[in-house]
Scaffold this active site. Structure first.
Site, PDB file in Angstrom:
ATOM      1  CG  ASN A   9      -1.759   1.359   1.601  1.00 52.85           C
ATOM      2  OD1 ASN A   9      -1.715   2.123   0.199  1.00 52.85           O
ATOM      3  ND2 ASN A   9      -2.268   1.403   2.597  1.00 52.85           N
ATOM      4  CD1 TRP A  10       3.295   1.057  -2.676  1.00 59.08           C
ATOM      5  CD2 TRP A  10       3.520   2.081  -4.803  1.00 59.08           C
ATOM      6  NE1 TRP A  10       4.220  -0.145  -3.481  1.00 59.08           N
ATOM      7  CE2 TRP A  10       4.122   0.618  -4.785  1.00 59.08           C
ATOM      8  CE3 TRP A  10       3.410   2.717  -5.785  1.00 59.08           C
ATOM      9  CZ2 TRP A  10       4.836   0.230  -6.266  1.00 59.08           C
ATOM     10  CZ3 TRP A  10       4.003   2.164  -7.050  1.00 59.08           C
ATOM     11  CH2 TRP A  10       4.753   1.027  -7.021  1.00 59.08           C
ATOM     12  CE  LYS A  11      -0.074   3.301   4.637  1.00 56.54           C
ATOM     13  NZ  LYS A  11      -0.425   3.688   6.195  1.00 56.54           N
ATOM     14  CG  HIS A  96      -6.165   2.017   5.008  1.00 59.22           C
ATOM     15  ND1 HIS A  96      -5.922   2.934   5.865  1.00 59.22           N
ATOM     16  CD2 HIS A  96      -5.134   1.002   4.830  1.00 59.22           C
ATOM     17  CE1 HIS A  96      -4.486   2.765   6.296  1.00 59.22           C
ATOM     18  NE2 HIS A  96      -4.033   1.577   5.794  1.00 59.22           N
ATOM     19  CD  GLU A  98      -3.409   5.402   6.707  1.00 56.34           C
ATOM     20  OE1 GLU A  98      -2.995   5.520   5.150  1.00 56.34           O
ATOM     21  OE2 GLU A  98      -2.310   5.004   7.477  1.00 56.34           O
ATOM     22  CD  GLU A 168      -3.548  -2.344   7.260  1.00 52.60           C
ATOM     23  OE1 GLU A 168      -2.544  -2.615   6.715  1.00 52.60           O
ATOM     24  OE2 GLU A 168      -4.313  -1.385   7.020  1.00 52.60           O
ATOM     25  N   GLY A 174       1.988   2.404  10.560  1.00 50.51           N
ATOM     26  CA  GLY A 174       3.041   3.455  10.706  1.00 50.51           C
ATOM     27  C   GLY A 174       3.739   3.938  12.013  1.00 50.51           C
ATOM     28  CB  SER A 209       4.791  -1.468  12.050  1.00 43.67           C
ATOM     29  OG  SER A 209       4.380  -0.235  12.514  1.00 43.67           O
ATOM     30  N   GLY A 230       2.727  -1.198   4.339  1.00 43.15           N
ATOM     31  CA  GLY A 230       2.897   0.006   4.014  1.00 43.15           C
ATOM     32  C   GLY A 230       4.182   0.749   3.572  1.00 43.15           C
ATOM     33  N   GLY A 231       4.758   1.403   4.667  1.00 48.07           N
ATOM     34  CA  GLY A 231       6.251   2.150   4.805  1.00 48.07           C
ATOM     35  C   GLY A 231       7.411   1.053   3.810  1.00 48.07           C
TER      36      GLY A 231
HETATM   37  P1  PGA Z   1       2.651   0.314   7.757  1.00 47.82           P
HETATM   38  O1  PGA Z   1       1.295   0.681   6.935  1.00 47.82           O
HETATM   39  O2  PGA Z   1       3.071  -0.773   7.181  1.00 47.82           O
HETATM   40  O3  PGA Z   1       3.446   1.510   7.341  1.00 47.82           O
HETATM   41  O4  PGA Z   1       2.260   0.612   9.020  1.00 47.82           O
HETATM   42  C1  PGA Z   1       0.093  -0.607   6.764  1.00 47.82           C
HETATM   43  C2  PGA Z   1      -1.088  -0.025   6.106  1.00 47.82           C
HETATM   44  O5  PGA Z   1      -1.522   1.066   6.419  1.00 47.82           O
HETATM   45  O6  PGA Z   1      -1.762  -0.779   5.330  1.00 47.82           O
END
Ligand code: PGA
Length: 248
Positions: A9-11, A96, A98, A168, A174, A209, A230-231
């Site tokens: 997930n590149w956000k 998600h 977010e 999640e 994050g 994470s 994500g990251g």
């Molecule tokens: P993260 O994000 O790996 O940076 O914690 C995961 C996500 O939000 O899908």
């Protein structure tokens, strides 16, 4: 046997140039059809076409980070499921945390997005998870159940068993604070139990994470079939290492 799935997930990160470069680097390592693990990336909407062509003939799948709950019309800024399908997306994230937290998406909106995605033949990756306050108040299972049940009520249990569910925990996203393998396994087992008779074939992911250091331990858990990353998905090497860890 459930095929492991790793989704990046590149956000809202990177540029057009860096997205193509990242997709190129990942694609080079996944030539068509190889490997037991399936992997996919979800770039920002505006880069979907570029990333789709960079992924070219590789086996890396394409997904989007969000989808409109509506089919078409006067919904400024929204992108429909049919549009995503035109850009070779096979997956789309829905719900998600977010989106839920920053944009006020409710569980019923998430359910509508889930239905819109499936209606166009996309596979929704339904994201669920509790906040730290909810965990501390011992409300984790209640929150997860509510998020799952909203989709089951709207789409039916069968619809959910042809999708992917990602657990999640919001406190792990994050933050560098990954859930312990036991914590993740407990919740994913709960989710699987809630999905009824056909749940054995549903792929359940953990996200929050995940990185090259902690992925292997998570993948040892019985109900963890992969990860939503994500990251760590923004670095080709690290993302590929995580994919390789899911091979074993
Ligand atoms: P993260 O994000 O790996 O940076 O914690 C995961 C996500 O939000 O899908």
């Amino acid at each position: 046997m459930r095929r492991p799935l790793i989704v990046g997930n590149w956000k809202m990160n990177g540029s057009r140039h860096s997205s193509i470069e990242l997709a190129d680097n990942i694609a080079r390592h996944f030539s068509a059809g190889d490997g037991r693990v399936e992997c996919a990336v979800c770039p920002p909407h505006v880069f979907l076409a570029d990333v789709a062509s960079a992924l070219g003939g590789s086996s890396v799948g394409l997904g989007a980070q969000d989808v409109s709950q509506f089919e078409q019309g006067a919904y400024t800024g929204d992108v429909s499921a049919a549009m995503l399908a035109e850009f070779s997306c096979t997956y789309v994230l829905v719900g998600h945390s977010e989106r839920r937290a920053c944009f006020g998406e409710t569980s019923s909106q998430v359910a509508a997005k889930f239905l819109a995605a499936q209606g166009e033949g996309l596979t929704p990756i339904l994201c669920v998870g509790e906040t730290l306050a909810e965990r501390q108040a011992d409300r984790t299972l209640e929150v997860i159940a509510e998020q799952i049940d909203a989709v089951v009520e709207a789409a039916g249990l069968d619809a959910l068993t042809s999708a992917v569910v990602a657990y999640e925990p919001v406190w792990a996203i994050g933050t560098g604070e990954v859930a312990s393998p036991a914590q993740a396994q407990e919740i994913l087992a709960f989710i699987r139990a809630r999905l009824g008779e056909k749940a054995n074939t549903v792929r359940l992911l953990y996200g929050g994470s995940v990185n090259a250091e902690n992925a292997a331990q998570l993948f040892e858990q019985h109900d963890i079939d992969g990860a939503l990353v994500g990251g760590a998905a923004l670095q080709a090497e690290q993302f590929m290492t995580i994919c390789q860890m899911a091979e074993t």
